[in-house]
Write a protein that holds these residues in place. Structure first.
Motif, short mmCIF file in Angstrom:
data_model
loop_
_atom_site.label_atom_id
_atom_site.label_comp_id
_atom_site.label_asym_id
_atom_site.label_seq_id
_atom_site.Cartn_x
_atom_site.Cartn_y
_atom_site.Cartn_z
N GLN A 149 1.08 -1.14 0.01
CA GLN A 149 -0.10 0.01 0.01
C GLN A 149 0.89 1.21 0.13
OE1 GLN A 149 -3.34 0.17 -0.43
NE2 GLN A 149 -3.63 -1.90 -0.19
N ARG A 205 -17.19 3.38 -1.16
CA ARG A 205 -17.09 2.84 0.21
C ARG A 205 -17.03 3.98 1.17
NH1 ARG A 205 -15.15 -2.60 2.09
NH2 ARG A 205 -17.38 -2.84 2.75
N MET A 255 -10.18 1.76 -8.43
CA MET A 255 -11.15 1.98 -7.23
C MET A 255 -10.61 1.70 -5.96
SD MET A 255 -13.93 2.48 -8.90
CE MET A 255 -15.19 2.10 -7.84
N LYS A 256 -9.14 1.92 -5.99
CA LYS A 256 -8.38 1.75 -4.69
C LYS A 256 -8.56 0.81 -3.66
CE LYS A 256 -8.87 6.32 -3.61
NZ LYS A 256 -8.54 7.52 -2.72
N ILE A 257 -8.67 -0.54 -4.41
CA ILE A 257 -8.97 -1.82 -3.79
C ILE A 257 -7.52 -2.42 -3.43
CG2 ILE A 257 -10.07 -4.21 -3.95
CD1 ILE A 257 -11.88 -2.93 -6.05
N PRO A 258 -7.57 -3.01 -2.19
CA PRO A 258 -6.30 -3.79 -2.00
C PRO A 258 -6.26 -5.12 -2.60
CG PRO A 258 -7.60 -3.77 0.29
CD PRO A 258 -8.28 -2.84 -1.14
N ASN A 275 -4.16 -7.40 -3.86
CA ASN A 275 -3.70 -8.61 -3.75
C ASN A 275 -4.34 -9.39 -2.54
OD1 ASN A 275 -3.28 -6.62 -1.75
ND2 ASN A 275 -1.18 -7.18 -1.64
N ARG A 288 -6.63 -13.01 -3.33
CA ARG A 288 -6.24 -14.14 -2.40
C ARG A 288 -7.43 -14.66 -1.58
NH1 ARG A 288 -0.15 -13.07 0.18
NH2 ARG A 288 0.34 -11.50 -1.23
N LEU A 328 -14.95 -9.41 0.97
CA LEU A 328 -15.90 -8.38 1.12
C LEU A 328 -15.37 -7.37 2.10
CD1 LEU A 328 -19.42 -10.01 1.39
CD2 LEU A 328 -18.65 -8.61 -0.58
N ALA A 329 -14.81 -7.83 2.87
CA ALA A 329 -13.89 -6.76 3.78
C ALA A 329 -12.90 -6.09 3.24
CB ALA A 329 -13.38 -7.27 4.87
N TYR A 330 -12.28 -6.69 2.17
CA TYR A 330 -11.23 -6.05 1.34
C TYR A 330 -11.87 -5.39 -0.10
CZ TYR A 330 -7.23 -7.78 3.98
OH TYR A 330 -6.17 -8.26 4.96
N ASP A 331 -12.96 -4.98 0.14
CA ASP A 331 -13.83 -4.36 -0.79
C ASP A 331 -14.09 -4.92 -2.17
OD1 ASP A 331 -13.37 -2.17 0.96
OD2 ASP A 331 -11.32 -1.65 0.23
N GLU A 362 -16.85 -5.49 -3.11
CA GLU A 362 -18.11 -4.80 -3.86
C GLU A 362 -17.84 -3.61 -4.69
OE1 GLU A 362 -20.23 -4.75 -0.19
OE2 GLU A 362 -21.98 -5.57 -1.26
N SER A 363 -16.59 -3.10 -4.46
CA SER A 363 -16.28 -1.74 -5.20
C SER A 363 -15.70 -2.14 -6.55
CB SER A 363 -15.13 -0.98 -4.34
OG SER A 363 -15.65 -0.52 -3.12
#
Lengths: 317, 419
Positions: A263, A316, B355-358, B360, B364, B375-378, B380-381
């Motif tokens: 990040q 979000r 969308m600035k999603i993590p 990696n 996984r 879902l906690a790692y986005d 849905e985005s």
């Protein structure tokens, strides 16, 4: 009727061409100038260490993967790069058995027991190096290892600084190699190779720049404390920046893809922290020659935690 | 790294016709399949209605050729639904059986009249296969959308379809868009254009950038409204999304009484050859390639849509549908393969994600069906632009993992609702 069977796969149908093999071999190519200068200065002894290190790293990887029943992936060059980096951290004239033990430690303990590339929490090269440094420190002393070579006597750069012999240190030698030190001590050439990799977007440049920033800040804050108490000489910051594997650390060891965070903010903190810690260990620590190595290893432990610092995904907010 | 830049390669739209068999699955983008209203061996005129439905959001289907019904079958469509299929043997070049043109001013037309006409003329969303943003079906709702967005440029680098349609008849696109705005009751009308197209449209525009994925519909909609409305689901309820070709079809349906009989698409061999052609609906892919002098051979890859979000096709004789925006051939020797390899953590996917999603960590978890963690790692985005898989150093099939996880989530959601 002739049947045409089409190839079916998911999108995307294009790929940038990036690959592990490409990264590894380009990384080795970027290190080649520094390695060549090392061989030029330390002669055949350096060549022997380089060759043996790369060969034994690849052997260790193949052997371990065979034992674990996994596909053998030495073709991707990742083990070879690990071996090359380890060799550049060792002085020419390191005993052959120590080179082999170091390579095996790096590949097996540092990498394969965790499941290979992508899974190891620490930089494999550094794990191997630290294991042999702590166990057989005498043989890793550049001064002793180079004693048999004509023209090499005295102290390594950092040892000279800690002894207060500022005049014995020449900035030109520190940048272009030829000092008492490991094979990859031509810091300027390592820097150029690293910048090429940054330009090609093959390494995490944020980590590299952060690392150099951390080293510089450490240098400004407490760099002169490396001299013995009471000394009124001053240390050239450039010497601090090029000596003791800082460039190797900044561009090849700290940005290791697996053991560093990904990040944006985390990469800066990680690089900066490792650089600052490296300086602190170099100035105040017992293993002053291993400042860069220990600095990176210690901050690597915080890598997954640092990766929690991430931006809110779009949608979000 | 090869950068994904939108390039404009303008040429004349080529008409591909020729007698033969036309395979017409009676389905539409975003709708349910229709029912055939012709029998086996029936004689059909060009433009005759052959498929209809009582659902108000479904448009009818018309025969692109004059001839006879050679077969009635079922085909699995792009969306994965089995649809009744009419196969017509005939000639697509004769006179068209049109509807009565409507000449009145837009202001005098009732929204209901326009909707009815669009339905009769088969104006359902054209294109959209492989855009990963759902084009809206015609609908009359109590709460109309705030905005009608018309995509006048193509979302992906290789595609040239929409920009050709806009250049061909910008006034028809604008009029059609205005008709559609009235039909759905949208408050604002916004054209999504690339920089060089601004002079062609009048009214409100949103401009896409030069690099993919700035032309992705989800990103354009977010820019036009200033908000990502992911909780709305897809398609977004506040925006009615169509492209220039749909607007043009709407204009022709109302003003000329012309039903939708053909589709404009970009066709090419990946890398060196791409032209924009107009072909009758139902033309087999192999025939389209054949007219360009391209042969589909064993182990080649054929995909519809663009190179990053498209869908691979398993049948070389699959037909062109109303959803086909692009049709490309990749020769077997030039294909790259995905690998079942671990993530090495190089971080490239995070750098490219719009969308600035993590990515990696998200993928996984997707890979192993850990949906809650994903879902906690986005998850849905994700707009499924495919950039992460494009840059992946390990060549992991990241988009597949994402789509898999989304499907699993849908299933879990359904199970929870029925329980």
């Amino acid at each position: 009727m002739k049947e045409n069977r089409l190839t079916v796969s998911v999108a995307p149908f294009w790929h940038s061409g990036a690959g592990i093999a490409r990264n590894s071999y380009l990384g080795m190519a970027a290190l080649l100038p520094a390695a060549a200068v090392g061989v030029m200065h330390y002669r055949v002894g350096a060549l022997a260490v380089l060759g043996l290190c790369i060969a034994s790293s690849m052997t260790a990887e193949a052997l371990m993967q065979k034992i674990m029943g996994r596909p053998v992936t030495i073709g991707d060059g990742s083990a070879a790069l690990t071996g090359m980096l380890l060799a550049l951290l060792l002085p020419a004239g390191t005993p052959w058995w120590l080179v082999v033990v170091g390579s095996f430690c790096a590949i097996i303990v540092g990498k394969q027991i965790y499941g290979g590339i992508g899974s190891h929490p620490l930089n494999a090269t550094l794990v191997g190096w630290v294991m042999i440094r702590i166990s057989w420190g005498v043989h890793m002393d550049a001064d002793a290892a180079l004693a048999n070579l004509p023209g090499f006597s005295g102290l390594s750069t950092l040892a000279a600084l800690r002894g207060g012999y500022v005049d014995a240190v020449s900035l030109k030698d520190v940048m272009l190699g030829g000092v008492i030190g490991p094979i990859g001590s031509a810091g300027l050439l390592v820097l150029i190779g690293g910048l090429v990799l940054c330009a090609l977007r093959l390494i995490k440049w944020e980590v590299s720049i952060g690392f150099l920033g951390g080293v510089l800040l450490g240098c400004v804050l407490f760099g002169s404390r490396i001299l013995p108490p009471g000394s009124d000489a001053s240390v050239n910051p450039l010497v601090m920046l090029f000596a003791g594997n800082v460039m190797l650390g900044a561009f090849f060891l700290a940005p290791d893809s697996t053991s560093s965070p990904s990040q944006p903010i985390a990469m800066w903190i990680y690089g900066f922290g490792a650089g600052l810690l490296a300086m602190a260990i170099r100035v105040y620590g017992h293993y002053y020659d291993a400042g860069v190595v220990f600095g990176i290893l210690l901050v690597s432990l915080a890598g997954p935690l640092l990766d929690k610092i991430r931006p809110t995904a779009r949608g979000r907010e | 790294m090869k950068r994904l830049i939108y390039k404009s390669v303008m040429s004349e739209i080529q008409e591909f016709a020729g007698t033969g068999r036309f395979v017409l699955p009676l389905s539409q983008v975003g709708g349910v399949p229709l029912e055939a209203c012709v029998g086996m061996d029936a004689k059909v005129e060009r433009g005759q209605c052959i498929g209809r439905s009582d659902a108000p959001e479904n448009a009818f289907f018309h025969s692109p050729a004059a001839g006879r019904v050679a077969a009635l079958s079922t085909r699995v469509t792009y969306e994965g639904i089995a649809a009744a299929t009419v196969e017509i043997e005939g000639d697509p070049s004769g006179a068209v059986e049109t509807l009565q043109p409507i000449g009145q001013d837009i202001a005098e037309l009732a929204a209901e009249t326009i909707r009815e006409r669009l339905r009769e003329a088969g104006v359902s969303p054209l294109g959209g296969n492989g855009t990963n943003a759902v084009y809206a079906s015609l609908r009359a709702e109590e709460d109309p959308p705030e905005m009608l967005m018309v995509l006048c440029a193509d979302p992906e680098p290789l595609l040239q379809t929409q920009r050709h349609v806009l250049r061909e008849a910008p006034e028809k696109v604008i009029e059609g868009a205005t008709l559609l705005q009235k039909a759905v009751g949208a408050g604002r009308l916004v054209f999504a254009v690339s920089g060089d197209q601004k002079s062609l449209v009048s009214g409100e525009t949103v401009e896409m950038g030069r690099r993919y994925p700035s032309g992705h519909p989800e990103l354009l909609m977010a820019r036009a409204t200033g908000a990502y409305r992911l909780d709305d689901g897809r398609p977004r309820k506040d925006i009615y999304l169509i492209n220039a070709e749909t607007a043009m079809a709407a204009c022709r349906a109302v003003r000329e009484g012309m039903p939708v009989l053909d589709k404009t698409l970009t066709v090419g061999r990946d890398g060196d050859l791409a032209v924009v052609v107009r072909v009758p609906l139902g033309t087999p892919f192999s025939k389209v390639f054949g007219q360009m002098g391209l042969a589909v051979e064993d182990r080649d890859r054929v995909f519809t849509g663009g190179p990053l979000m498209g869908v691979a096709e398993f049948d070389p004789d699959a037909p062109v549908t109303k959803g086909t925006d692009g049709l490309f051939l990749q020769k077997a020797a030039t294909l790259f393969g995905y690998e079942d390899a671990p993530c090495i953590g190089c971080g490239q996917c995070i750098k490219v994600c719009p969308m600035k999603i993590p990515v990696n960590m998200m993928t996984r978890n997707c890979e192993f069906g850990r949906i809650d963690e994903a879902l906690a790692y986005d998850l849905e985005s994700c707009i499924e632009c495919g950039l992460c898989a494009y840059v992946c150093t390990s060549r992991r099939p990241l988009l597949q993992y994402i789509q898999f996880a989304k499907k699993e989530q849908e299933k879990a959601e359904l199970a929870r609702q029925s329980a």
